[in-house]
Design a protein around this motif. Structure first.
Motif, mmCIF file in Angstrom:
data_model
loop_
_atom_site.group_PDB
_atom_site.id
_atom_site.type_symbol
_atom_site.label_atom_id
_atom_site.label_comp_id
_atom_site.label_asym_id
_atom_site.label_seq_id
_atom_site.Cartn_x
_atom_site.Cartn_y
_atom_site.Cartn_z
ATOM 1 N N THR A 65 0.837 -1.189 0.000
ATOM 2 C CA THR A 65 0.000 0.000 0.000
ATOM 3 C C THR A 65 0.877 1.245 0.000
ATOM 4 O O THR A 65 0.404 2.346 -0.259
ATOM 5 C CB THR A 65 -0.908 0.017 1.240
ATOM 6 O OG1 THR A 65 -0.099 -0.149 2.415
ATOM 7 C CG2 THR A 65 -1.900 -1.129 1.177
ATOM 8 N N SER A 87 -3.091 -6.521 -6.900
ATOM 9 C CA SER A 87 -2.675 -5.129 -6.740
ATOM 10 C C SER A 87 -3.810 -4.162 -7.040
ATOM 11 O O SER A 87 -3.585 -3.027 -7.435
ATOM 12 C CB SER A 87 -1.512 -4.819 -7.703
ATOM 13 O OG SER A 87 -1.970 -4.839 -9.053
ATOM 14 N N PRO A 89 -6.659 -1.373 -6.847
ATOM 15 C CA PRO A 89 -6.569 -0.097 -6.114
ATOM 16 C C PRO A 89 -7.142 -0.134 -4.709
ATOM 17 O O PRO A 89 -6.732 0.628 -3.847
ATOM 18 C CB PRO A 89 -7.378 0.859 -7.011
ATOM 19 C CG PRO A 89 -7.287 0.253 -8.373
ATOM 20 C CD PRO A 89 -7.285 -1.235 -8.156
ATOM 21 N N ASN A 92 -3.680 -2.960 -2.731
ATOM 22 C CA ASN A 92 -2.285 -2.595 -2.932
ATOM 23 C C ASN A 92 -2.121 -1.764 -4.198
ATOM 24 O O ASN A 92 -3.027 -1.689 -5.030
ATOM 25 C CB ASN A 92 -1.428 -3.854 -3.033
ATOM 26 C CG ASN A 92 -1.571 -4.727 -1.799
ATOM 27 O OD1 ASN A 92 -1.486 -4.243 -0.682
ATOM 28 N ND2 ASN A 92 -1.813 -6.007 -2.011
ATOM 29 N N ILE A 93 -0.959 -1.167 -4.351
ATOM 30 C CA ILE A 93 -0.717 -0.310 -5.511
ATOM 31 C C ILE A 93 0.622 -0.636 -6.150
ATOM 32 O O ILE A 93 1.544 -1.124 -5.493
ATOM 33 C CB ILE A 93 -0.726 1.189 -5.128
ATOM 34 C CG1 ILE A 93 0.340 1.472 -4.066
ATOM 35 C CG2 ILE A 93 -2.107 1.615 -4.667
ATOM 36 C CD1 ILE A 93 0.520 2.945 -3.755
#
Length: 249
Positions: A65, A87, A89, A92-93
């Motif tokens: 994150t 991943s 939004p 996690n990014i």
């Protein structure tokens, strides 16, 4: 005369009785030797072959994150034989200039031949048309096996790894992804990264169509319709990874 004959019969009777006794004893001996036998041998036994492999996977540093120094993922995660990575939004990014990795360690020894199987399912990649900015590198310990390739290609280098019977295994795989931060002069990729980032923000097409890109053109000149904006730009990187070590002998 009669007495003399009787005296002569006695030795004959005795001899006959002795012969009968001898015959009986002989038959008894023959019977014993024919039906009674014995066999001596060491005790024979077998035990199950030993299976002493341990497979561990760790995805703690796969996605984050937030990122240390905008490079390394630092998010709580787990992975042991089966790893789920996403991943999206909401969790996690990933972004240009970021990286992350998963480790797969195999140790131990077995008395049978074994083979490693790695399967990736539910795979999604960040992309704009045929541009896929995230690349993968596979290491065995610190030595690169394959660099800057696709996830499928990297996993194919592990798939089918054979461990002979009685051979100790000590594999320390590291599967690393990286979204390379483009040079300032690399306008083409920087524009594509920007378009992906705009879509990832959740903005509607009508709201961003007039956004100016690095070359001074509007986003609508690259992505000409709302349908293309929806279909041609993928903003999620995810996969389910199954790791299996099984006997093949």
């Amino acid at each position: 005369m009669e007495k003399k004959k009787r005296k002569n019969r006695k030795p004959l009777i005795v001899v006959a009785m002795l012969l009968m006794v001898a015959l009986v004893v002989g038959m008894g001996a023959m019977t014993y030797s024919r039906y009674v036998s014995s066999f001596n041998s060491d005790v024979q036994q077998a035990t199950a072959a030993k299976w002493g492999f341990v497979v561990n996977a760790n995805a703690n540093n796969l996605f984050g994150t937030q990122y240390k120094g905008t490079t390394l993922a630092t998010v709580n995660g787990s992975g042991d034989v089966v790893v789920k990575a996403n991943s999206s939004p909401a969790t996690n990014i990933v972004a240009p200039g970021t990286t992350g990795y998963i480790t797969i360690n195999i140790t131990g020894v077995a008395e049978v031949k074994a083979e490693l199987t790695v399967t990736a399912t539910d795979v999604a990649e960040i992309a704009y048309l045929d541009y896929k900015p995230v690349v993968w590198t596979l290491y065995n310990d610190t030595t690169p096996v394959v660099e800057n390739t696709t996830l499928a290609d990297a996993l194919s280098k592990i798939e089918g790894t054979e461990i002979p019977a009685g051979t100790p295994a000590d594999y320390k795989y590291k599967l690393e992804w990286k979204w390379v931060l483009g040079d300032a002069g690399n306008t083409t990729n920087n524009i594509k990264d920007t378009i992906i980032g705009i879509k990832a923000s959740g903005a509607d097409y009508d709201d961003v169509a007039d956004t100016l890109l690095a070359d001074g053109t509007k986003l609508s000149t690259k992505v000409t319709s709302e349908g293309d904006y929806t279909d041609d730009i993928q903003t999620v990187l995810k996969f389910n990874l199954s790791i299996k070590l099984e006997q093949v002998q």
